[in-house]
Design a protein around this motif. Sequence first.
Motif, PDB file in Angstrom:
ATOM      1  N   GLY A 139      -4.753  12.834  -7.550  1.00 31.56           N
ATOM      2  CA  GLY A 139      -5.556  11.665  -7.178  1.00 31.56           C
ATOM      3  C   GLY A 139      -5.541  10.613  -8.267  1.00 31.56           C
ATOM      4  N   ALA A 140      -4.425  10.534  -9.007  1.00 33.57           N
ATOM      5  CA  ALA A 140      -4.376   9.619 -10.131  1.00 33.57           C
ATOM      6  C   ALA A 140      -4.343   8.178  -9.653  1.00 33.57           C
ATOM      7  N   ASN A 141      -4.963   7.286 -10.446  1.00 30.06           N
ATOM      8  CA  ASN A 141      -4.962   5.859 -10.126  1.00 30.06           C
ATOM      9  C   ASN A 141      -4.152   5.128 -11.194  1.00 30.06           C
ATOM     10  N   LEU A 142      -3.382   4.165 -10.757  1.00 27.90           N
ATOM     11  CA  LEU A 142      -2.618   3.346 -11.697  1.00 27.90           C
ATOM     12  C   LEU A 142      -3.230   1.967 -11.750  1.00 27.90           C
ATOM     13  N   TYR A 143      -3.486   1.491 -12.959  1.00 22.81           N
ATOM     14  CA  TYR A 143      -3.996   0.144 -13.146  1.00 22.81           C
ATOM     15  C   TYR A 143      -3.057  -0.572 -14.097  1.00 22.81           C
ATOM     16  N   ILE A 144      -2.749  -1.872 -13.730  1.00 27.50           N
ATOM     17  CA  ILE A 144      -1.965  -2.715 -14.628  1.00 27.50           C
ATOM     18  C   ILE A 144      -2.826  -3.920 -14.953  1.00 27.50           C
ATOM     19  N   GLY A 145      -2.828  -4.276 -16.194  1.00 26.96           N
ATOM     20  CA  GLY A 145      -3.669  -5.402 -16.538  1.00 26.96           C
ATOM     21  C   GLY A 145      -3.132  -6.166 -17.735  1.00 26.96           C
ATOM     22  N   ASN A 146      -3.815  -7.252 -18.046  1.00 28.30           N
ATOM     23  CA  ASN A 146      -3.446  -8.055 -19.187  1.00 28.30           C
ATOM     24  C   ASN A 146      -3.877  -7.374 -20.463  1.00 28.30           C
ATOM     25  N   GLN A 162       0.857  -1.204   0.000  1.00 32.99           N
ATOM     26  CA  GLN A 162       0.000   0.000   0.000  1.00 32.99           C
ATOM     27  C   GLN A 162       0.876   1.231   0.000  1.00 32.99           C
ATOM     28  N   LYS A 163       1.920   1.159   0.748  1.00 34.25           N
ATOM     29  CA  LYS A 163       2.802   2.307   0.901  1.00 34.25           C
ATOM     30  C   LYS A 163       3.365   2.694  -0.454  1.00 34.25           C
ATOM     31  N   ALA A 164       3.823   1.610  -1.237  1.00 33.79           N
ATOM     32  CA  ALA A 164       4.407   1.862  -2.537  1.00 33.79           C
ATOM     33  C   ALA A 164       3.392   2.485  -3.478  1.00 33.79           C
ATOM     34  N   VAL A 165       2.171   1.965  -3.385  1.00 25.94           N
ATOM     35  CA  VAL A 165       1.087   2.498  -4.246  1.00 25.94           C
ATOM     36  C   VAL A 165       0.832   3.954  -3.931  1.00 25.94           C
ATOM     37  N   ASP A 166       0.705   4.283  -2.653  1.00 25.86           N
ATOM     38  CA  ASP A 166       0.433   5.664  -2.225  1.00 25.86           C
ATOM     39  C   ASP A 166       1.533   6.600  -2.705  1.00 25.86           C
ATOM     40  N   GLN A 167       2.750   6.083  -2.582  1.00 25.57           N
ATOM     41  CA  GLN A 167       3.885   6.900  -3.018  1.00 25.57           C
ATOM     42  C   GLN A 167       3.781   7.192  -4.505  1.00 25.57           C
ATOM     43  N   LEU A 168       3.459   6.147  -5.256  1.00 27.98           N
ATOM     44  CA  LEU A 168       3.319   6.302  -6.702  1.00 27.98           C
ATOM     45  C   LEU A 168       2.218   7.288  -7.050  1.00 27.98           C
ATOM     46  N   SER A 169       1.098   7.118  -6.360  1.00 23.74           N
ATOM     47  CA  SER A 169      -0.083   7.976  -6.573  1.00 23.74           C
ATOM     48  C   SER A 169       0.278   9.424  -6.321  1.00 23.74           C
ATOM     49  N   GLN A 170       0.975   9.665  -5.213  1.00 22.70           N
ATOM     50  CA  GLN A 170       1.376  11.018  -4.842  1.00 22.70           C
ATOM     51  C   GLN A 170       2.283  11.613  -5.905  1.00 22.70           C
ATOM     52  N   LEU A 171       3.167  10.707  -6.413  1.00 19.85           N
ATOM     53  CA  LEU A 171       4.084  11.114  -7.476  1.00 19.85           C
ATOM     54  C   LEU A 171       3.299  11.584  -8.696  1.00 19.85           C
ATOM     55  N   MET A 172       2.286  10.830  -9.033  1.00 16.36           N
ATOM     56  CA  MET A 172       1.468  11.171 -10.209  1.00 16.36           C
ATOM     57  C   MET A 172       0.612  12.399  -9.947  1.00 16.36           C
ATOM     58  N   GLY A 173       0.177  12.584  -8.696  1.00 14.37           N
ATOM     59  CA  GLY A 173      -0.653  13.753  -8.319  1.00 14.37           C
ATOM     60  C   GLY A 173      -2.086  13.654  -8.832  1.00 14.37           C
TER      61      GLY A 173
END
Lengths: 146, 749
Positions: B207-214, B194-205
Amino acid sequence: MIDNKVEILLVEDNPHDAEMTIRALRRVNLANKLIHVKDGAEALDFIFSKGVYSERNVDDKPKVILLDIKMPKVDGIEVLRQLKSDEKTRSIPVVIMTSSKEEQDIITSYDIGVNSYVVKPVDFEGFAKAVSQLGYYWLITNQSTQ
Amino acid sequence: MNPKRSKPIFSRLSIQQRLPLLICFFLLFTIIVYGFLNYYSLKKATLMIGRERVNTLTEQISSMLGQSALATIKYLHNTAYMDQVSQYLATGGKQYGRETVDELNKLHKDSTWMIAELADSTLKTVLRSDKSLANVPVSLKEVLTYTHIGPDSAWAGKFYYVKGTTYYPIIASVTRKKHIIGYLVCWKILPASQKAVDQLSQLMGSGANLYIGNRDGGFWTNTIKPVSGLNFNAKIASGPFTFRDADGQTMLAAVQPVAYTDWLTVIGFPEKNLLSGMNGFMRWIFLFGIILLGIGAFAAWLTSRGITGPLNKLTGAAMAISAGDYSSHVSVDMERGDELGKLAHAFNIMEQYVQQTYEELEAMVDERTSALSEEIRLRETTEASLRESRQRYHLMINEVKDYAIIMLDAEGKILVWNQGAERIKGYTEKEILGKSFSLFYTPSDIENQKPQHLLKRAAKEGRVEDVGWRVRKDGSKFWADVVLTPIYNYGELTGFAKVTRDITERKKLEDEVAVRTAQLEASNKELEAFSYSVSHDLRTPLRAVSGYSVMLKEDYEEKLDAEGLRIINNIIINARIMGTLIDELLAFSRLGKKELTLTNVNMQQLAGLVTSELLHNETDGKYRVSIGALPVATADQAMIKQVLMNLVSNALKYSSKQADPVIEIGGSEDENETIYYVKDNGVGFDMAYAGKLFGVFQRLHSQDEFEGTGVGLALVKRIIDKHSGKVWAEAEEDKGAKFYFSLPKNNKQ
């Protein structure tokens, strides 16, 4: 004037009235040339010389006719009407003598042309007086047209 | 709102209200249009920037992920490239087994490396690291149907979500002489905390969401856990796009494939986050607009007040004038050079003129008012008395019960109905008003149009009276006396007054009287016939009795003795009395049918004539007869002579035994009648027998005392009765009698 000429024709059905009339006239000497007939039919026969009087000379007219009203067969009013409607007899003086004081009779009589109208008084003295006065007037005083 | 009413409401507003409203409306309109245009262009720009940003960010993240994957792949690829690995496979596991396992164990670099296996070309697992933590979640065969691995290559496969954990394989081919002799397969779990995700999200600014998928879009994760409900098709989505996430908010997103993998990277910004800055700007614009609107409205109000103020003043002054306030000087004080100032000036001139005219008019009005008020007072008095008399009249008409008083209109319809009408005809006012009056007539009268004829005659002659049968409500008939009078209003026929009296009772009485009269006439006829027969038939035999008794006396007087003479004389006397009796009786009865012939009779002359006719005997000299001033009588001369004759002869007879007989004839008159009397000083009579005096054959004295038949006074009464007069007597025994008779004046019989 011929003596046997009828001067008075008395038409009276009642013999007592006729007797009293004749007596009253005789008293004053006027009944000499009087003829008495008993009803209207006989009176007309006499005047117009018919029936039993056919031999009589029509031109011998009585000086006066004393006519009772109420009579059998032909009544006095009818006799008067026939007399006054005929030229030859119209001039004969007619005196109605009746017991009736009926005004209609009086009026009718004068209408037809009666010359005098006398109501017979009940008492004889009055009756005699009236009859004698009539006789005097029509036979002596009155000048006939003839 | 009803459009029909909105316009009048606006037009009802004053100019002072309308002007600011109009200005406010235009300001508002401008602000709204400007605001919207700005909003949309700003939004468009913001979203474009956002799209670029998300695109860039996605590319960066995807590249970053690709690099990370590449590092791992290379690591695995290096291992697959080792000799001991290919030798192990080539020998079918007979050599280098230990060395290969050591290499496999080295692959578990951190906790995300779950499994490291070696498979031969038949895809059968031949070797497994010691550190492998779990079984292979998906068979290699299945993995390879999706991910193609060429010789001497390595690739990261798609994600598999098995029992709450997301795995992904990294596969490297083991190649010998350009042929694949086996595969090195490692399974890793998605490591993110969760921490890594939050950090990434903050980086993106933002309130961006990152999704990875097939790449096939079958699986999506936010790197912590699987995400479902992403409402976009990842296969066709390329570049920026929008979608709605599971919470329903609009996301601005971009997609990029990750190199060396079967993965896709999607980054989404919530659109509202991107637009939040712009919305703040819009709020400022809106606030500014409100302030501008307020200022504008206030300015408009001030301006309109500057115009309508003076107008109101003018209006007020004009209203004051129109309300009649001419007494005080009304003017508009306004120092202005514009159109309103000119208007005020013109108004002031007009006001002066109006005031002047008003004063003149006022004087005239005062003059007329006093005359008019006098006229009004007079009229009110007249109307009051008229009203009172009308009420009295109505009350009177209504209360009249013996007469039906009805008012009809010109056609004969009933307008007014009183109680008498209800009583007589049976209809109530309620049921008869408005009906035709012909309702009261009999069917035959209606057929003959009698009601209409009566109305016509009444209108023509001014009044018509009709007596006849009428019909009540219950169908019964009554004998009515009807008077119809037309009513005119200024020469025009407006209706009729109809007064009806029920004279059925009177009619009955009249009919009865008519019957009685007929009976009486019949009996009178009989009496006449009787009189005739008496006059003729009774008199004739009596005349014979009288005649023959006279003849007997005349012819046989000498033969009769004294007694015979007395008898015959009595017969003659009685026959005469009977004759008189019959004559008088006939005279009496004849009076019944005799018609009166009325003339003015000189009674004084007549009395003198009668007296002289009666006093003709020599013995009559003893009578003293005085005749007073007798008034002229209206009477039948012959009959009234008979009356005088009878009364005077009675007076002479009954006073004949007096030594000094006095006869007085007098009379008097008043407005209505003349009265005469004959007075004597004879024997008189007892007033107790006065009632018998005037009856036929009634005598108060004997034949011996005074001769008489008892018919004389009866005849007097009968004659006076026929003249509608009266006869009466006053007497006292032995003092004389006074006989009166009165005759009405203007006797119309």
